[in-house]
Every structure is written in structure tokens, then in C-alpha cells.
Design a protein around this motif. Sequence first.
Motif, PDB file in Angstrom:
ATOM      1  N   THR A  61      -8.496   8.051   0.646  1.00  0.00           N
ATOM      2  CA  THR A  61      -7.220   8.012   1.373  1.00  0.00           C
ATOM      3  C   THR A  61      -6.059   8.534   0.523  1.00  0.00           C
ATOM      4  N   GLY A  62      -6.272   8.584  -0.781  1.00  0.00           N
ATOM      5  CA  GLY A  62      -5.181   8.980  -1.658  1.00  0.00           C
ATOM      6  C   GLY A  62      -4.123   7.907  -1.780  1.00  0.00           C
ATOM      7  N   LYS A  63      -4.500   6.670  -1.437  1.00  0.00           N
ATOM      8  CA  LYS A  63      -3.548   5.570  -1.500  1.00  0.00           C
ATOM      9  C   LYS A  63      -4.063   4.479  -2.434  1.00  0.00           C
ATOM     10  N   VAL A  64      -3.153   3.634  -2.872  1.00  0.00           N
ATOM     11  CA  VAL A  64      -3.474   2.534  -3.760  1.00  0.00           C
ATOM     12  C   VAL A  64      -2.870   1.250  -3.196  1.00  0.00           C
TER      13      VAL A  64
ATOM     14  N   VAL B 105       0.857  -1.186   0.000  1.00  0.00           N
ATOM     15  CA  VAL B 105       0.000   0.000   0.000  1.00  0.00           C
ATOM     16  C   VAL B 105       0.892   1.235   0.000  1.00  0.00           C
ATOM     17  N   GLY B 106       0.592   2.171  -0.920  1.00  0.00           N
ATOM     18  CA  GLY B 106       1.384   3.388  -0.994  1.00  0.00           C
ATOM     19  C   GLY B 106       0.582   4.534  -1.578  1.00  0.00           C
TER      20      GLY B 106
ATOM     21  N   SER C 137       2.641   0.377   3.833  1.00  0.00           N
ATOM     22  CA  SER C 137       2.496  -0.940   4.460  1.00  0.00           C
ATOM     23  C   SER C 137       2.722  -2.030   3.426  1.00  0.00           C
ATOM     24  N   VAL C 138       3.272  -3.160   3.902  1.00  0.00           N
ATOM     25  CA  VAL C 138       3.538  -4.319   3.051  1.00  0.00           C
ATOM     26  C   VAL C 138       3.170  -5.570   3.843  1.00  0.00           C
ATOM     27  N   SER C 139       2.507  -6.514   3.197  1.00  0.00           N
ATOM     28  CA  SER C 139       2.114  -7.748   3.879  1.00  0.00           C
ATOM     29  C   SER C 139       2.021  -8.891   2.876  1.00  0.00           C
ATOM     30  N   TRP C 140       2.013 -10.120   3.398  1.00  0.00           N
ATOM     31  CA  TRP C 140       1.836 -11.293   2.542  1.00  0.00           C
ATOM     32  C   TRP C 140       1.171 -12.397   3.350  1.00  0.00           C
TER      33      TRP C 140
ATOM     34  N   ILE D   9       5.377   1.641  -7.491  1.00  0.00           N
ATOM     35  CA  ILE D   9       5.136   0.547  -6.552  1.00  0.00           C
ATOM     36  C   ILE D   9       4.982  -0.777  -7.293  1.00  0.00           C
ATOM     37  N   ARG D  10       4.242  -0.753  -8.400  1.00  0.00           N
ATOM     38  CA  ARG D  10       4.074  -1.979  -9.182  1.00  0.00           C
ATOM     39  C   ARG D  10       5.433  -2.496  -9.671  1.00  0.00           C
TER      40      ARG D  10
END
Length: 235
Positions: A189-192, A154-155, A223-226, A163-164
Motif C-alpha cells: 500500500t505504500g503506507k505505514v 495511518v499515513g 486515517s486516525v483512530s483510537w 507521523i511519529r
Amino acid sequence: MALAWWEAAARLGVALVLGAAIGFERQWRSRMAGLRTNALVCTGAALFVMFSVLIPNDNSPTRIASYVVSGVGFLGAGVIIRDRGNLRGLNTAATIWGTAGVGVMSGGGYFTVAVLGAAAIVLANVLLRSVARQVDRRETGRTNNPRHYRFRAVGRDADEAHIRALVVQSLTAGGFSLHALDSADIDNTGKVAVTARLTGHGQDSGQLEQAVSRLSLEPGISSVSWRVGNDEEDL
């Protein structure tokens, strides 16, 4: 304490024979430390202990034995090789270490214990070899099964393309097969959120954690998750 020549010869002879017996198994399997190395280690350890026995007032046999263990530790470290992240030669190093113990027992005159120790080392190398191979085959079959993952970053909306690109670069560098890459705006939120669906083999958590660490350092990613699933439909 004085040792008769025949007793000294018997201790050295037992050490030489038992060390050679251990080394024969290593030589037969074309390992680095074979017949002569183990025979010399065993005989040398016996000589050091016999020296302490001959001069009991100046040197304790147990103290000399501790020095033998330390010295053989350096010798064993010399046969350990790092090959593409894997360590080779650990079993040979452990065998040399055990051979020194057999030599200490022989030099001290404990022939029965020395014979039992040598037999235990040879049996461990011979009998446990097949057991270890069965365990390795089972683990290899388990790690060859494909596993499916979902990776999410998420950024900022303005950094979507960047980001991609970072997600693709991080995951493909870890050896994963990328099946899909989706982007979705997070309302108000202005985020993707960039979501990747991928497949790996075995224990890939380490590579995924590294990808998380790398992407977390990027200023545009919040944020980053898996997570792992049973199949692609679960993702």
C-alpha cells in the motif's frame, strides 16, 4: 388598592427577615453574595411588587414579577466566575434568584408561601451540600483510575518519521503517559501504521478526539483512530 402602613411594613419586614435568613447561610459559608445582598434582593423584589399592588390599573403584579426575574438574572450572572474552564458561583446565583422569588411572595402578601420558599432554599443549600460532596468524591475516585488506550494513525510510508513526531506531540500535549510507539508497514500500500500505547486518567475522550481532529488535517495522514482497553495487555 391602598395598603395600610402596618401591612406595608409587615410585607417589607417579612421580605427583609427571610432574605437575611437565606443570606446568613451564604455568609456563614463565606460565599460572595451573603447576608446583605440577599436581604436587599428580597426587599427590593417586595418593593416592586408592592408598587404594582398600589397602582393596579397601570401595572399588573405578575408583569412586574417577570421584570424582577429578568433583572435578578443579570445580577446573578455577575457572581458567576470562570476559573480555569470551570464555572464558580452558580449556586450563589441560583440562591439570589430564589431570594427574589421569596421577595415577590412577601410583597404580594403571601407570607406562608414566602416562608416555605425561604425554608426550601436554606434547606437545599444546607442539606444537599453533603449529598453533592458525596457525589463529587465518588466521581473523583472514578476519574482517578488509570485508563489505557491505543491510538493509531495511518499515513504515507515516506512520512513515517513525521507521523511519529505528530502522534507524540498531540498525545503528550493532552496529558497522557506514552508507554510505547510502534510502526508497521501495510503490505503493498505504500503506507505505514503508527500505533501508540498510552495511559490517561478519567474521561479522556475529549482530548483524544481533539488529537484525531488535528492529525486528520495533516496531508500525509489518511486515517486516525483510537480505542480503550481494560489494561495494557488488551492493547
